[in-house]
Design an enzyme around this catalytic site. Structure first.
Site, PDB file in Angstrom:
ATOM      1  N   ASP A  29      -1.183  -0.246   9.383  1.00  0.00           N
ATOM      2  CA  ASP A  29       0.159  -0.081   9.929  1.00  0.00           C
ATOM      3  C   ASP A  29       0.821  -1.448  10.115  1.00  0.00           C
ATOM      4  OD1 ASP A  29       2.185   1.611  11.004  1.00  0.00           O
ATOM      5  OD2 ASP A  29       1.662   0.830  12.972  1.00  0.00           O
ATOM      6  N   THR A  31       7.509   0.299   8.357  1.00  0.00           N
ATOM      7  CA  THR A  31       7.507  -1.071   8.879  1.00  0.00           C
ATOM      8  C   THR A  31       7.091  -2.074   7.801  1.00  0.00           C
ATOM      9  OG1 THR A  31       5.287  -0.711   9.763  1.00  0.00           O
ATOM     10  CG2 THR A  31       7.115  -0.393  11.262  1.00  0.00           C
ATOM     11  N   THR A  32       6.107  -1.697   6.997  1.00  0.00           N
ATOM     12  CA  THR A  32       5.672  -2.608   5.940  1.00  0.00           C
ATOM     13  C   THR A  32       6.794  -2.796   4.920  1.00  0.00           C
ATOM     14  OG1 THR A  32       3.492  -1.630   6.230  1.00  0.00           O
ATOM     15  CG2 THR A  32       3.773  -3.109   4.368  1.00  0.00           C
ATOM     16  N   ASP A  34       3.542   7.914  12.876  1.00  0.00           N
ATOM     17  CA  ASP A  34       4.418   7.733  11.717  1.00  0.00           C
ATOM     18  C   ASP A  34       4.954   9.079  11.241  1.00  0.00           C
ATOM     19  OD1 ASP A  34       3.785   5.108  11.909  1.00  0.00           O
ATOM     20  OD2 ASP A  34       2.828   4.908   9.949  1.00  0.00           O
TER      21      ASP A  34
HETATM   22  P1  ADP Z   1       5.253   1.602   5.472  1.00  0.00           P
HETATM   23  O1  ADP Z   1       4.727   0.865   6.655  1.00  0.00           O
HETATM   24  O2  ADP Z   1       6.391   0.880   4.850  1.00  0.00           O
HETATM   25  O3  ADP Z   1       5.540   3.034   5.747  1.00  0.00           O
HETATM   26  P2  ADP Z   1       3.105   2.606   3.847  1.00  0.00           P
HETATM   27  O4  ADP Z   1       1.790   1.953   3.664  1.00  0.00           O
HETATM   28  O5  ADP Z   1       3.157   3.834   4.667  1.00  0.00           O
HETATM   29  O6  ADP Z   1       4.091   1.522   4.389  1.00  0.00           O
HETATM   30  O7  ADP Z   1       3.664   2.918   2.398  1.00  0.00           O
HETATM   31  C1  ADP Z   1       4.881   3.523   2.173  1.00  0.00           C
HETATM   32  C2  ADP Z   1       5.183   3.577   0.709  1.00  0.00           C
HETATM   33  O8  ADP Z   1       4.233   4.371   0.006  1.00  0.00           O
HETATM   34  C3  ADP Z   1       6.545   4.201   0.448  1.00  0.00           C
HETATM   35  O9  ADP Z   1       7.237   3.435  -0.494  1.00  0.00           O
HETATM   36  C4  ADP Z   1       6.176   5.576  -0.105  1.00  0.00           C
HETATM   37  O10 ADP Z   1       7.182   6.083  -0.942  1.00  0.00           O
HETATM   38  C5  ADP Z   1       4.908   5.285  -0.823  1.00  0.00           C
HETATM   39  N1  ADP Z   1       4.096   6.488  -1.013  1.00  0.00           N
HETATM   40  C6  ADP Z   1       3.675   7.361  -0.076  1.00  0.00           C
HETATM   41  N2  ADP Z   1       2.957   8.366  -0.632  1.00  0.00           N
HETATM   42  C7  ADP Z   1       2.926   8.129  -1.957  1.00  0.00           C
HETATM   43  C8  ADP Z   1       2.328   8.800  -3.080  1.00  0.00           C
HETATM   44  N3  ADP Z   1       1.643   9.918  -2.945  1.00  0.00           N
HETATM   45  N4  ADP Z   1       2.494   8.249  -4.303  1.00  0.00           N
HETATM   46  C9  ADP Z   1       3.173   7.097  -4.448  1.00  0.00           C
HETATM   47  N5  ADP Z   1       3.755   6.418  -3.437  1.00  0.00           N
HETATM   48  C10 ADP Z   1       3.640   6.931  -2.208  1.00  0.00           C
HETATM   49 MG    MG Z   2       4.342   4.609   6.153  1.00  0.00          MG
END
Ligand code: ADP
Ligand code: MG
Length: 546
Positions: free
Chosen positions: A63, A96-97, A391
């Site tokens: 996170d 957040t990332t 989240d």
């Molecule tokens: P954040 O802290 O930004 O939410 P995450 O590690 O949760 O970071 O990653 C979010 C990213 O992963 C988003 O760009 C989302 O669209 C992408 N994502 C989530 N699930 C999938 C999936 N099944 N396939 C491809 N990308 C995905």
């Molecule tokens: Mg996320």
């Protein structure tokens, strides 16, 4: 400055200062470092970080905001990036990332323009233009969602949990998330959701699959007296925020007793007061009492004899949640107790969870506050599942509040970049360059998702762009096969607000950092001081606070 002019000091000698390109370069470097740190955690194939604090406590997380908060970053420009993550966390609860990576990339692209001697204010202006346009574009590509779209809402929750500690049970956790959010959502014309109404209680033990949604409140409390019933059905509940005890006198009163009868009288009086209190509770018809303060042993005994369940020293925040869940009013004075103050629950019970007894207030009829009891094999698992649930809850709530969603897997970012480039064609000169740089910066999301999945970012991006040129606006990366997929069809769905918030806070901070051309850091007597662009001085005094 020429040699023959004496330098003039307008500030204490210990003041550290860097100006112009130097200041910019340092700030941008620090900001980029922060964003590089979290970059590898982005997306379903992102890695986790292990953070060990000075006491040796270990946190394992994916996170963004948690990582940055635990890192205790001190550089002032780097801290500004951390703020982006915090804003994102407060406003949406997820993304957040994304926001931090985007901020870092905007600065990186700005640096290229600075190298080409484009003035920072021109870049700032172009970025602002692009950010405004981006908001417009994002809104125009979003799709509607409403509270009755259960399966869409579930997909949002699942997307939020993909690649997190909660992955293994995400199907079931997504059901819990959607159910919980729906229960606390109030619709009267507008939609009103306060995610604080979902209490997440953690208890180590069992497995993630044992996580449950309680239509009511779970208290980390046992019943006050062993003779009280373990279960009360058709519970009628009193919430009392004063003590069930004899008040000690405010002033030090001395009572002179001259013969043993008087002492007996005095004790009888005390006992009678307690009996009266309990009698008041009994006559109200209540069979459960939650007391924010203490309950005298004798009062516990009387309550137990009447088969009444009671817990004491319940937290104030839990009292408020209990009120919302059961419909009870919090009573301060038993004298004022009336029938309408009582709350209801289908079942109140004490249950052993892990090694501790907890109180469950279940089966509330129309609870406006609910609890998710998160279980998992170890503390690290439970903590990370809770963060993933946070989240997911934030995303579902955010989708319902604005009623707009988009597809993920970088489809939205690629579409946004494409339309921003089109927009830049309508501009001219250096601003056009800045808007183009902004569009390229947005593509950091597909590039990073590809990199983290071990794919070739250039190949992936080229393929994505060509799909988008064929008007496939939801074409995204399948991180598991490396192919392009329709993210919408594949159920990778996110609230629009994740994207709009990330764009606005990332661009704001990038612009702010770009506009700084002078960093003046106070000397040690003002609290340590960090030389601009560097680490704190060797002695490790406290860092400069922004
Ligand atoms: P954040 O802290 O930004 O939410 P995450 O590690 O949760 O970071 O990653 C979010 C990213 O992963 C988003 O760009 C989302 O669209 C992408 N994502 C989530 N699930 C999938 C999936 N099944 N396939 C491809 N990308 C995905
Ligand atoms: Mg996320």
């Amino acid at each position: 400055m020429t040699k023959d002019i004496q330098p003039i000091f307008i500030m204490p000698e210990s003041t550290q200062r860097s100006t112009g390109r130097n200041a910019q370069r340092n700030n941008i470097m620090a900001a980029k470092l922060v964003s590089e740190t979290v970059r590898t955690t982005l997306g379903p194939k992102g890695m986790d970080k292990m953070i060990v604090d000075s006491l040796g406590d270990v946190i394992i997380t994916n996170d963004g905001v948690t990582i940055l908060e635990e890192m205790q970053i001190e550089h002032p420009a780097a801290k500004m990036i951390v703020e982006v993550a915090k804003t994102q966390e407060d406003e949406v609860g997820d993304g957040t990332t994304t926001a931090v990576v985007l901020a870092g990339e905007l600065l990186k692209r700005a640096e290229d323009l600075l190298e080409q001697n484009i003035h920072p204010t021109v870049i700032a202006k172009g970025y602002r233009l692009a950010a405004d346009k981006a908001q417009e574009i994002l809104k125009s590509i979003a799709e509607p969602v409403s509270i009755s779209d259960t399966s869409l809402l579930k997909k949002i929750a699942m997307t939020a949990m993909t690649g997190k500690g909660a992955e293994s049970a995400k199907e079931m956790l997504a059901d819990i998330t959607v159910d919980a959010v729906k229960r606390i959502t109030e619709v009267d014309g507008d939609i009103y959701i306060d995610t604080e109404d979902i209490k997440i209680e953690k208890k180590v033990g069992g497995s993630v699959e044992c996580t449950e949604l309680v239509k009511g409140i779970v208290l980390d409390k046992e019943k006050a007296h062993s003779a009280m019933p373990r279960q009360v059905t058709a519970a009628k509940i009193i919430l009392l925020d004063s003590a069930l005890e004899i008040k000690s006198t405010e002033i030090d009163a001395k009572i002179q007793i001259t013969d043993p009868n008087q002492l007996q009288n005095f004790l009888d009086m005390e006992e009678k007061t307690l009996r009266d209190m309990v009698a008041k509770i009994i006559s109200s018809g209540a069979n459960v009492v939650f007391c924010q303060k203490g309950i005298d042993d004798l009062a516990q005994h009387y309550l137990a004899k009447q088969g009444i369940y009671a817990s004491r020293r319940v937290k104030k925040s839990d009292m408020e949640k209990l009120a919302k869940a059961t419909g009870a009013s919090i009573v301060s004075n038993l004298k004022d107790l009336n029938q309408n103050d009582l709350g209801k629950a289908g079942l109140v019970e004490e249950m052993k969870v892990g090694n501790e007894e907890m109180t469950f207030v279940r089966e509330c009829r129309n609870p406006k506050s609910v609890t998710v009891l998160v279980r998992g094999g170890t503390e690290h698992v439970v903590d990370e599942v809770k963060r993933a649930m946070d989240d997911a809850i934030g995303d579902v709530a955010s989708a319902l509040r604005t009623g707009k969603i988009v597809a993920g897997a970088a489809s939205t970012e690629v579409e946004l970049a494409r339309r921003l480039r089109k927009f830049s064609d309508s501009l001219s000169g250096r601003e056009q360059l800045a808007v183009e740089a902004f569009a390229t910066a947005v593509e950091v999301i597909p590039r990073t998702l590809a990199e983290n999945a071990g794919l070739d970012p250039i190949d992936v991006l080229t393929e994505l762009k060509s799909s988008h040129d064929k008007e496939k606006k939801w074409a995204g990366i399948n991180v598991f096969t490396g192919k392009v997929m329709d993210a919408w069809q594949n159920g990778v769905i996110e609230p629009l607000k994740i994207k709009t918030q990330a764009i606005s806070s990332a661009s704001e901070v990038a612009i702010m950092i770009l506009r700084i051309d002078d960093v003046i850091a106070g000397g040690p007597d003002q609290g340590g001081g960090v030389p601009p662009g560097g680490m704190p001085p060797g002695m490790g005094g406290p860092g400069m606070d922004m």
